[in-house]
Design a protein around this motif. Structure first.
Motif, PDB file in Angstrom:
ATOM      1  N   ASP A 165      16.143  -2.967  25.249  1.00  0.00           N
ATOM      2  CA  ASP A 165      16.317  -3.018  26.699  1.00  0.00           C
ATOM      3  C   ASP A 165      15.259  -2.095  27.286  1.00  0.00           C
ATOM      4  OD1 ASP A 165      18.533  -4.614  26.328  1.00  0.00           O
ATOM      5  OD2 ASP A 165      19.958  -2.968  26.513  1.00  0.00           O
ATOM      6  N   GLY A 166      14.270  -2.636  27.963  1.00  0.00           N
ATOM      7  CA  GLY A 166      13.220  -1.809  28.537  1.00  0.00           C
ATOM      8  C   GLY A 166      11.993  -1.738  27.648  1.00  0.00           C
ATOM      9  N   SER A 167      11.066  -0.917  28.064  1.00  0.00           N
ATOM     10  CA  SER A 167       9.770  -0.805  27.401  1.00  0.00           C
ATOM     11  C   SER A 167       9.787   0.231  26.279  1.00  0.00           C
ATOM     12  CB  SER A 167       8.713  -0.410  28.434  1.00  0.00           C
ATOM     13  OG  SER A 167       7.481  -0.137  27.811  1.00  0.00           O
ATOM     14  N   ILE A 168       8.942   0.010  25.267  1.00  0.00           N
ATOM     15  CA  ILE A 168       8.775   0.997  24.198  1.00  0.00           C
ATOM     16  C   ILE A 168       7.528   1.837  24.430  1.00  0.00           C
ATOM     17  CG2 ILE A 168      10.002  -0.384  22.502  1.00  0.00           C
ATOM     18  CD1 ILE A 168       7.261  -1.065  21.273  1.00  0.00           C
ATOM     19  N   GLU A 169       6.865   1.594  25.543  1.00  0.00           N
ATOM     20  CA  GLU A 169       5.643   2.332  25.857  1.00  0.00           C
ATOM     21  C   GLU A 169       5.927   3.831  25.949  1.00  0.00           C
ATOM     22  OE1 GLU A 169       2.205   2.484  29.301  1.00  0.00           O
ATOM     23  OE2 GLU A 169       3.519   0.746  29.152  1.00  0.00           O
ATOM     24  N   GLY A 170       5.131   4.610  25.230  1.00  0.00           N
ATOM     25  CA  GLY A 170       5.263   6.054  25.257  1.00  0.00           C
ATOM     26  C   GLY A 170       6.260   6.625  24.261  1.00  0.00           C
ATOM     27  N   LEU A 171       6.969   5.765  23.530  1.00  0.00           N
ATOM     28  CA  LEU A 171       7.944   6.247  22.548  1.00  0.00           C
ATOM     29  C   LEU A 171       7.271   6.411  21.188  1.00  0.00           C
ATOM     30  CD1 LEU A 171      11.023   3.975  23.342  1.00  0.00           C
ATOM     31  CD2 LEU A 171      10.492   6.238  24.240  1.00  0.00           C
ATOM     32  N   ASN A 172       7.628   7.470  20.479  1.00  0.00           N
ATOM     33  CA  ASN A 172       7.120   7.684  19.134  1.00  0.00           C
ATOM     34  C   ASN A 172       8.037   6.936  18.170  1.00  0.00           C
ATOM     35  OD1 ASN A 172       6.072   8.529  16.728  1.00  0.00           O
ATOM     36  ND2 ASN A 172       6.555  10.682  17.004  1.00  0.00           N
ATOM     37  N   LEU A 173       7.590   5.767  17.710  1.00  0.00           N
ATOM     38  CA  LEU A 173       8.418   4.944  16.844  1.00  0.00           C
ATOM     39  C   LEU A 173       8.006   5.024  15.377  1.00  0.00           C
ATOM     40  CD1 LEU A 173       8.868   1.806  19.120  1.00  0.00           C
ATOM     41  CD2 LEU A 173      10.519   3.603  18.633  1.00  0.00           C
ATOM     42  N   LYS A 174       7.192   6.039  15.030  1.00  0.00           N
ATOM     43  CA  LYS A 174       6.843   6.205  13.619  1.00  0.00           C
ATOM     44  C   LYS A 174       8.115   6.457  12.814  1.00  0.00           C
ATOM     45  CE  LYS A 174       4.064   8.924  10.433  1.00  0.00           C
ATOM     46  NZ  LYS A 174       3.518   7.852   9.655  1.00  0.00           N
ATOM     47  N   GLU A 175       8.950   7.370  13.266  1.00  0.00           N
ATOM     48  CA  GLU A 175      10.278   7.613  12.689  1.00  0.00           C
ATOM     49  C   GLU A 175      11.252   7.855  13.827  1.00  0.00           C
ATOM     50  OE1 GLU A 175      11.003  10.382   9.555  1.00  0.00           O
ATOM     51  OE2 GLU A 175       9.036  10.022   8.671  1.00  0.00           O
ATOM     52  N   PHE A 176      12.448   7.275  13.698  1.00  0.00           N
ATOM     53  CA  PHE A 176      13.488   7.438  14.712  1.00  0.00           C
ATOM     54  C   PHE A 176      14.833   7.119  14.082  1.00  0.00           C
ATOM     55  CE2 PHE A 176      11.780   3.207  14.901  1.00  0.00           C
ATOM     56  CZ  PHE A 176      12.876   2.386  15.007  1.00  0.00           C
ATOM     57  N   PHE A 177      15.899   7.322  14.832  1.00  0.00           N
ATOM     58  CA  PHE A 177      17.247   7.019  14.355  1.00  0.00           C
ATOM     59  C   PHE A 177      17.758   5.742  15.005  1.00  0.00           C
ATOM     60  CE2 PHE A 177      17.343  11.723  13.853  1.00  0.00           C
ATOM     61  CZ  PHE A 177      17.560  11.754  12.493  1.00  0.00           C
ATOM     62  N   LEU A 178      18.454   4.919  14.237  1.00  0.00           N
ATOM     63  CA  LEU A 178      19.215   3.795  14.745  1.00  0.00           C
ATOM     64  C   LEU A 178      20.664   4.259  14.773  1.00  0.00           C
ATOM     65  CD1 LEU A 178      19.667   0.824  15.539  1.00  0.00           C
ATOM     66  CD2 LEU A 178      19.743   0.298  13.084  1.00  0.00           C
ATOM     67  N   LEU A 179      21.211   4.429  15.977  1.00  0.00           N
ATOM     68  CA  LEU A 179      22.588   4.910  16.148  1.00  0.00           C
ATOM     69  C   LEU A 179      23.525   3.712  16.220  1.00  0.00           C
ATOM     70  CD1 LEU A 179      21.908   7.591  18.894  1.00  0.00           C
ATOM     71  CD2 LEU A 179      21.970   7.914  16.409  1.00  0.00           C
ATOM     72  N   LEU A 180      24.440   3.617  15.280  1.00  0.00           N
ATOM     73  CA  LEU A 180      25.340   2.474  15.190  1.00  0.00           C
ATOM     74  C   LEU A 180      26.677   2.711  15.883  1.00  0.00           C
ATOM     75  CD1 LEU A 180      24.564   1.675  11.476  1.00  0.00           C
ATOM     76  CD2 LEU A 180      23.699   0.475  13.489  1.00  0.00           C
ATOM     77  N   SER A 181      26.922   3.946  16.335  1.00  0.00           N
ATOM     78  CA  SER A 181      28.153   4.250  17.063  1.00  0.00           C
ATOM     79  C   SER A 181      27.812   5.069  18.303  1.00  0.00           C
ATOM     80  CB  SER A 181      29.138   5.013  16.181  1.00  0.00           C
ATOM     81  OG  SER A 181      28.691   6.330  15.966  1.00  0.00           O
ATOM     82  N   SER A 182      28.662   5.008  19.296  1.00  0.00           N
ATOM     83  CA  SER A 182      28.399   5.726  20.551  1.00  0.00           C
ATOM     84  C   SER A 182      28.440   7.234  20.370  1.00  0.00           C
ATOM     85  CB  SER A 182      29.384   5.292  21.629  1.00  0.00           C
ATOM     86  OG  SER A 182      30.703   5.572  21.214  1.00  0.00           O
ATOM     87  N   THR A 183      29.145   7.712  19.346  1.00  0.00           N
ATOM     88  CA  THR A 183      29.210   9.151  19.105  1.00  0.00           C
ATOM     89  C   THR A 183      28.068   9.645  18.220  1.00  0.00           C
ATOM     90  OG1 THR A 183      30.652   8.839  17.191  1.00  0.00           O
ATOM     91  CG2 THR A 183      31.711   9.205  19.333  1.00  0.00           C
ATOM     92  N   GLY A 184      27.307   8.726  17.648  1.00  0.00           N
ATOM     93  CA  GLY A 184      26.173   9.112  16.812  1.00  0.00           C
ATOM     94  C   GLY A 184      26.554   9.488  15.396  1.00  0.00           C
ATOM     95  N   LEU A 185      27.791   9.227  14.990  1.00  0.00           N
ATOM     96  CA  LEU A 185      28.223   9.610  13.648  1.00  0.00           C
ATOM     97  C   LEU A 185      27.787   8.609  12.579  1.00  0.00           C
ATOM     98  CD1 LEU A 185      31.774  10.962  14.475  1.00  0.00           C
ATOM     99  CD2 LEU A 185      29.674  12.243  14.085  1.00  0.00           C
ATOM    100  N   ALA A 186      27.461   7.391  12.965  1.00  0.00           N
ATOM    101  CA  ALA A 186      26.944   6.388  12.034  1.00  0.00           C
ATOM    102  C   ALA A 186      25.507   6.086  12.443  1.00  0.00           C
ATOM    103  CB  ALA A 186      27.798   5.123  12.082  1.00  0.00           C
ATOM    104  N   TYR A 187      24.560   6.422  11.586  1.00  0.00           N
ATOM    105  CA  TYR A 187      23.159   6.236  11.933  1.00  0.00           C
ATOM    106  C   TYR A 187      22.326   5.999  10.683  1.00  0.00           C
ATOM    107  CZ  TYR A 187      22.716  11.063  10.382  1.00  0.00           C
ATOM    108  OH  TYR A 187      22.751  12.202   9.636  1.00  0.00           O
TER     109      TYR A 187
END
Length: 104
Positions: free
Chosen positions: A47-69
């Protein structure tokens, strides 16, 4: 299942599953839709642009609390869709449930 995908355990979501991606340092976060996932990679629609984001390494958060990633790296960009690969983490000492010396 086609023969080209034989042996690949990949789950595709018809409507998608709402997830988030977040920078390793926590300075940015974007909502996205998980379209398909396997043990090793995932397909996301942002949703939205990826311009300016560092996507070399990042987290995929699978829950709203961030406990599953999962820790990820970018493989491919196609408009608002991205493919990511899951990075392996090093095993921490003491996470195996006890030392062999304690077993009887």
């Amino acid at each position: 299942m086609t023969t080209e995908n034989a042996g690949v355990d990949r789950v595709a979501f018809g409507r998608g599953y709402n997830v988030w991606i977040m920078g390793i340092d926590g300075t940015w976060r974007r909502s996205c839709v998980l379209k398909a996932i396997s043990n090793f990679e995932a397909e996301l629609e942002l949703d939205g642009s990826i311009e300016g984001l560092n996507l070399k390494e990042f987290f995929l958060l699978l829950s709203s609390t961030g406990l599953a990633y999962r820790r990820c790296e970018l493989i491919r960009v196609n408009g608002s869709e991205i493919d990511v690969r899951f990075l392996k983490t090093k095993n921490k000492v003491g996470r195996s449930g006890g030392s062999p010396a304690m077993a009887n």
